[in-house]
Scaffold this motif. Structure first.
Motif, PDB file in Angstrom:
ATOM      1  N   SER A  61       0.834  -1.212   0.000  1.00 35.56           N
ATOM      2  CA  SER A  61       0.000   0.000   0.000  1.00 35.56           C
ATOM      3  C   SER A  61       0.863   1.253   0.000  1.00 35.56           C
ATOM      4  O   SER A  61       0.543   2.235  -0.684  1.00 35.56           O
ATOM      5  CB  SER A  61      -0.928   0.002   1.219  1.00 35.56           C
ATOM      6  OG  SER A  61      -1.904  -1.013   1.124  1.00 35.56           O
ATOM      7  N   ILE A  62       1.941   1.234   0.770  1.00 33.23           N
ATOM      8  CA  ILE A  62       2.844   2.392   0.799  1.00 33.23           C
ATOM      9  C   ILE A  62       3.445   2.637  -0.577  1.00 33.23           C
ATOM     10  O   ILE A  62       3.539   3.781  -1.042  1.00 33.23           O
ATOM     11  CB  ILE A  62       3.939   2.185   1.865  1.00 33.23           C
ATOM     12  CG1 ILE A  62       3.328   2.318   3.264  1.00 33.23           C
ATOM     13  CG2 ILE A  62       5.091   3.177   1.684  1.00 33.23           C
ATOM     14  CD1 ILE A  62       4.206   1.826   4.378  1.00 33.23           C
ATOM     15  N   VAL A  63       3.813   1.557  -1.275  1.00 40.07           N
ATOM     16  CA  VAL A  63       4.396   1.694  -2.614  1.00 40.07           C
ATOM     17  C   VAL A  63       3.351   2.157  -3.629  1.00 40.07           C
ATOM     18  O   VAL A  63       3.616   3.039  -4.455  1.00 40.07           O
ATOM     19  CB  VAL A  63       5.030   0.360  -3.070  1.00 40.07           C
ATOM     20  CG1 VAL A  63       5.472   0.437  -4.527  1.00 40.07           C
ATOM     21  CG2 VAL A  63       6.212   0.010  -2.169  1.00 40.07           C
ATOM     22  N   LEU A  64       2.146   1.595  -3.553  1.00 37.21           N
ATOM     23  CA  LEU A  64       1.150   1.818  -4.605  1.00 37.21           C
ATOM     24  C   LEU A  64       0.196   2.975  -4.327  1.00 37.21           C
ATOM     25  O   LEU A  64      -0.271   3.631  -5.266  1.00 37.21           O
ATOM     26  CB  LEU A  64       0.340   0.543  -4.825  1.00 37.21           C
ATOM     27  CG  LEU A  64       1.122  -0.673  -5.340  1.00 37.21           C
ATOM     28  CD1 LEU A  64       0.228  -1.895  -5.414  1.00 37.21           C
ATOM     29  CD2 LEU A  64       1.733  -0.380  -6.694  1.00 37.21           C
ATOM     30  N   LEU A  65      -0.141   3.217  -3.078  1.00 39.69           N
ATOM     31  CA  LEU A  65      -1.124   4.252  -2.772  1.00 39.69           C
ATOM     32  C   LEU A  65      -0.512   5.637  -2.696  1.00 39.69           C
ATOM     33  O   LEU A  65      -1.207   6.634  -2.896  1.00 39.69           O
ATOM     34  CB  LEU A  65      -1.866   3.943  -1.462  1.00 39.69           C
ATOM     35  CG  LEU A  65      -2.570   2.599  -1.371  1.00 39.69           C
ATOM     36  CD1 LEU A  65      -3.449   2.540  -0.133  1.00 39.69           C
ATOM     37  CD2 LEU A  65      -3.400   2.315  -2.617  1.00 39.69           C
ATOM     38  N   THR A 115     -13.591  -6.247   6.315  1.00 43.73           N
ATOM     39  CA  THR A 115     -13.929  -5.998   4.909  1.00 43.73           C
ATOM     40  C   THR A 115     -13.801  -4.524   4.573  1.00 43.73           C
ATOM     41  O   THR A 115     -13.292  -4.164   3.491  1.00 43.73           O
ATOM     42  CB  THR A 115     -15.360  -6.467   4.615  1.00 43.73           C
ATOM     43  OG1 THR A 115     -15.483  -7.852   4.978  1.00 43.73           O
ATOM     44  CG2 THR A 115     -15.701  -6.292   3.140  1.00 43.73           C
ATOM     45  N   GLU A 116     -14.237  -3.655   5.479  1.00 50.17           N
ATOM     46  CA  GLU A 116     -14.185  -2.207   5.221  1.00 50.17           C
ATOM     47  C   GLU A 116     -12.746  -1.737   5.038  1.00 50.17           C
ATOM     48  O   GLU A 116     -12.467  -0.910   4.156  1.00 50.17           O
ATOM     49  CB  GLU A 116     -14.846  -1.450   6.368  1.00 50.17           C
ATOM     50  CG  GLU A 116     -16.366  -1.516   6.338  1.00 50.17           C
ATOM     51  CD  GLU A 116     -16.997  -0.781   7.510  1.00 50.17           C
ATOM     52  OE1 GLU A 116     -16.245  -0.461   8.482  1.00 50.17           O
ATOM     53  OE2 GLU A 116     -18.211  -0.524   7.478  1.00 50.17           O
ATOM     54  N   ILE A 117     -11.823  -2.233   5.856  1.00 54.89           N
ATOM     55  CA  ILE A 117     -10.423  -1.824   5.732  1.00 54.89           C
ATOM     56  C   ILE A 117      -9.880  -2.204   4.355  1.00 54.89           C
ATOM     57  O   ILE A 117      -9.251  -1.385   3.672  1.00 54.89           O
ATOM     58  CB  ILE A 117      -9.567  -2.452   6.852  1.00 54.89           C
ATOM     59  CG1 ILE A 117      -9.955  -1.846   8.210  1.00 54.89           C
ATOM     60  CG2 ILE A 117      -8.075  -2.229   6.578  1.00 54.89           C
ATOM     61  CD1 ILE A 117      -9.249  -2.491   9.394  1.00 54.89           C
ATOM     62  N   ILE A 118     -10.145  -3.434   3.930  1.00 55.85           N
ATOM     63  CA  ILE A 118      -9.671  -3.892   2.621  1.00 55.85           C
ATOM     64  C   ILE A 118     -10.312  -3.077   1.497  1.00 55.85           C
ATOM     65  O   ILE A 118      -9.638  -2.631   0.564  1.00 55.85           O
ATOM     66  CB  ILE A 118      -9.963  -5.388   2.416  1.00 55.85           C
ATOM     67  CG1 ILE A 118      -9.219  -6.231   3.467  1.00 55.85           C
ATOM     68  CG2 ILE A 118      -9.571  -5.813   1.009  1.00 55.85           C
ATOM     69  CD1 ILE A 118      -7.728  -6.142   3.384  1.00 55.85           C
ATOM     70  N   VAL A 119     -11.623  -2.865   1.605  1.00 56.47           N
ATOM     71  CA  VAL A 119     -12.344  -2.117   0.572  1.00 56.47           C
ATOM     72  C   VAL A 119     -11.837  -0.681   0.491  1.00 56.47           C
ATOM     73  O   VAL A 119     -11.622  -0.135  -0.604  1.00 56.47           O
ATOM     74  CB  VAL A 119     -13.864  -2.144   0.825  1.00 56.47           C
ATOM     75  CG1 VAL A 119     -14.585  -1.154  -0.093  1.00 56.47           C
ATOM     76  CG2 VAL A 119     -14.408  -3.550   0.612  1.00 56.47           C
ATOM     77  N   VAL A 129     -10.257   1.178  -2.728  1.00 54.92           N
ATOM     78  CA  VAL A 129     -10.822   2.411  -3.282  1.00 54.92           C
ATOM     79  C   VAL A 129      -9.730   3.468  -3.439  1.00 54.92           C
ATOM     80  O   VAL A 129      -9.655   4.158  -4.466  1.00 54.92           O
ATOM     81  CB  VAL A 129     -11.963   2.943  -2.385  1.00 54.92           C
ATOM     82  CG1 VAL A 129     -12.386   4.354  -2.822  1.00 54.92           C
ATOM     83  CG2 VAL A 129     -13.158   2.009  -2.437  1.00 54.92           C
ATOM     84  N   VAL A 130      -8.878   3.592  -2.421  1.00 56.40           N
ATOM     85  CA  VAL A 130      -7.771   4.549  -2.512  1.00 56.40           C
ATOM     86  C   VAL A 130      -6.832   4.174  -3.654  1.00 56.40           C
ATOM     87  O   VAL A 130      -6.332   5.044  -4.377  1.00 56.40           O
ATOM     88  CB  VAL A 130      -7.006   4.617  -1.172  1.00 56.40           C
ATOM     89  CG1 VAL A 130      -5.784   5.531  -1.293  1.00 56.40           C
ATOM     90  CG2 VAL A 130      -7.919   5.130  -0.065  1.00 56.40           C
ATOM     91  N   PHE A 131      -6.600   2.883  -3.852  1.00 51.89           N
ATOM     92  CA  PHE A 131      -5.782   2.417  -4.980  1.00 51.89           C
ATOM     93  C   PHE A 131      -6.401   2.864  -6.301  1.00 51.89           C
ATOM     94  O   PHE A 131      -5.701   3.350  -7.204  1.00 51.89           O
ATOM     95  CB  PHE A 131      -5.672   0.892  -4.934  1.00 51.89           C
ATOM     96  CG  PHE A 131      -4.976   0.287  -6.122  1.00 51.89           C
ATOM     97  CD1 PHE A 131      -3.592   0.271  -6.202  1.00 51.89           C
ATOM     98  CD2 PHE A 131      -5.714  -0.270  -7.168  1.00 51.89           C
ATOM     99  CE1 PHE A 131      -2.950  -0.278  -7.298  1.00 51.89           C
ATOM    100  CE2 PHE A 131      -5.076  -0.827  -8.269  1.00 51.89           C
ATOM    101  CZ  PHE A 131      -3.692  -0.828  -8.334  1.00 51.89           C
ATOM    102  N   CYS A 132      -7.704   2.737  -6.404  1.00 50.56           N
ATOM    103  CA  CYS A 132      -8.399   3.141  -7.634  1.00 50.56           C
ATOM    104  C   CYS A 132      -8.365   4.645  -7.834  1.00 50.56           C
ATOM    105  O   CYS A 132      -8.325   5.129  -8.972  1.00 50.56           O
ATOM    106  CB  CYS A 132      -9.846   2.644  -7.602  1.00 50.56           C
ATOM    107  SG  CYS A 132     -10.014   0.854  -7.678  1.00 50.56           S
ATOM    108  N   LEU A 133      -8.387   5.399  -6.740  1.00 44.27           N
ATOM    109  CA  LEU A 133      -8.388   6.855  -6.843  1.00 44.27           C
ATOM    110  C   LEU A 133      -6.999   7.430  -7.106  1.00 44.27           C
ATOM    111  O   LEU A 133      -6.872   8.474  -7.761  1.00 44.27           O
ATOM    112  CB  LEU A 133      -8.941   7.464  -5.550  1.00 44.27           C
ATOM    113  CG  LEU A 133     -10.441   7.296  -5.293  1.00 44.27           C
ATOM    114  CD1 LEU A 133     -10.793   7.799  -3.897  1.00 44.27           C
ATOM    115  CD2 LEU A 133     -11.267   8.033  -6.345  1.00 44.27           C
TER     116      LEU A 133
END
Length: 518
Positions: A122-126, A344-348, A352-356
């Motif tokens: 997440s740190i690398v991609l987000l 589930t919310e944490i993963i979702v 979503v942040v990845f998509c944004l």
């Protein structure tokens, strides 16, 4: 799979992303082009300081055009040692990026393999880390030092040793030097030490240490006739348009920073869930020291700083929030009979942040470099061919000053303090500022300027300027405007400029259009 293996896979992913984007830009430019003209502002100032001992966008005058004094100073040292090479920021950022992944690895390896893997990637991609490396800006260094500040603060709270405090104070100085927004978070660290820990001396000392770069740079700037704060903070900050403008810009920040707000929702949930298990208010606060510092620091950034513009301003916030919520996420993931909705919310939310953040930048990062190549690099090439030592009026100033030895009148104000003072007095107005127009007119005439290449929407040129032509780009995403207008300051030289544009139009990329105005 071992965590060490996952660590090296994250490094490999980062390297592949950087290599891919390098190759895409090389196809249309033949070399790497930074996706922001601001990178060339850093380079220009660093070059002038290293070679001429002048802290300015040109070698002829002091100009406080950088919002990251320490990063510009670091580039100047590297240029002094290794020579003037335009890819020094790219290499420096790559090294800092590797350190950031390594620091993240050392922090996250205390958690389960699932948490470690999700948050390291997440740190690398987000962030996204490869984009921040390739901007050629200070954001990787700022993020790295802010993470080190948070870790030092956490360690000091746990052990409270003199060495721990000295490490915290030193890192606070460095982080503030890279970007002043660091003070948002350090301020609340001081508040926590003062009111919760009752460490009054340490609280005040930490604040004074953190303010050192601001005070030193401010004193130097004032001594050279400039503002206490860098011109960019004065002209781009969230305090230039009164209360209504402040609220409007803060709402705009919230919209542009929606990806960070989504992560902050997890942070808020963490704070409330951890506080709920404590009876005393002091315990509720002490158990949430890091999350509260991050939340309130983020809130100040939302109110007074910027979001957006190649998603770079909030990139450090993404990583900081990820660090703050990692322990909470780990506790949620490891509960075998826990709240499945929360898991589930944490993963979702992370998806979503990845998509944004990541997915749009696959296209936009390279489009930004294409815009800079088609506009700013072409303008720099034009000046280098015909006016490389001339007096130029302009309002986007990075590449044209880095690749040339021009005298500059910057109608935006980053590189010209007198313009910045007038724009500040007019609350940042552009075209409707009579005071600014008069200054441009009088200065251009009295100091014998040659040509102007400007966005007309940013500032009206004097009536005695002769409009000669325009340079337009397609699919503009990052430049201040899609069309730059060329003016001859001296009417008798208009035909000469017109002829030069006709000749240069044969050399520009196919997506660039030069039109001549007769």
């Amino acid at each position: 799979m071992k965590k060490t293996t996952i660590f090296f896979l994250s490094i490999l992913l980062l390297a592949l992303l950087v290599f891919y984007n390098l190759q895409v830009v090389m196809v249309f430019a033949g070399r790497f082009i930074y996706p922001l003209d601001d990178a060339y502002i850093h380079l220009s100032m660093a070059k002038n300081f290293a070679e001429f001992s002048v802290w300015g966008i040109t070698q002829y005058e002091f100009s406080s055009a950088t919002s990251s004094p320490l990063f510009t100073f670091l580039l100047a040292i590297l240029i002094k040692v290794f020579g003037n090479w335009e890819y020094i920021p790219l290499v420096a950022n790559s090294v800092a990026g590797l350190f950031l992944v390594w620091v993240s690895h050392n922090y996250l390896k205390q958690f389960s393999k699932l948490t470690y893997t999700i948050f390291l990637f997440s740190i690398v991609l987000l962030m996204p880390l490869h984009l921040m490396i390739m901007t050629g800006m200070e954001h990787v260094f700022h993020t790295l030092t802010m993470i080190l500040v948070l870790l030092a603060f956490k360690k000091y709270l746990e052990h409270q040793t003199p060495r721990g405090f000295s490490n915290l104070a030193l890192l606070a100085i460095v982080a503030t030097g890279f970007r002043y927004e660091s003070l948002f978070f350090i301020f609340f660290m001081c508040v926590y030490l003062f009111f919760i820990k009752k460490e009054y001396f340490q609280s005040i000392a930490l604040g004074l240490f953190a303010m050192t770069p601001v005070l030193i740079y401010g004193w130097i700037s004032l001594d050279h006739g400039s503002f206490f704060l860098p011109n960019s903070l004065i002209l781009k900050g969230n305090t230039n348009h009164g209360f209504v403008g402040f609220i409007t810009r803060m709402a705009g920040n919230g919209f542009r920073g929606i990806s960070v707000l989504i992560l902050v929702l997890i942070l808020i949930a963490q704070i409330f869930i951890k506080a709920k298990s404590q009876k005393l208010w002091m315990d509720k606060i002490s158990k949430n020291a890091i999350p509260l510092v991050v939340f309130f620091g983020f809130s100040l950034h939302l109110m007074f700083a910027n979001f957006g513009w190649l998603i770079r301003y909030e990139a450090y916030l993404v990583v900081i929030v990820l660090f703050a919520i990692a322990p909470f996420a780990d506790s949620v993931f490891q509960k075998k009979t826990g709240n499945i909705i929360l898991k589930t919310e944490i993963i979702v939310f992370l998806l979503v942040v990845f998509c944004l953040r990541f997915i749009p930048m696959v296209k936009n990062q390279n489009l930004a470099s294409k815009n800079i190549f088609d506009q700013q690099i072409q303008l720099a090439d034009f000046l280098h061919k015909y006016y490389k030592n001339s007096k130029i009026v302009a309002n986007d100033i990075g590449a044209i000053t880095y690749y040339n030895n021009i005298h500059l009148l910057d109608t935006y104000g980053l590189g010209s303090i007198e313009v910045a003072k007038r724009r500040k007095d007019e609350h940042g107005k552009f075209t409707d500022s009579k005071n600014l127009q008069d200054y441009i007119s009088n200065t251009s005439k009295s100091q014998d300027f040659d040509i102007a290449l400007v966005y007309d929407s940013w500032a009206h040129m004097p009536d005695y300027f002769t409009k000669v032509g325009t340079l337009a780009i397609q699919d503009n995403y990052i430049c201040g405007g899609s069309t730059v207008t060329f003016y001859s300051v001296k009417k008798e030289n208009a035909e000469k400029l017109r002829s030069q544009l006709v000749q240069f139009s044969k050399e520009v990329p196919k997506d660039v259009s030069i039109k001549i105005i007769n």
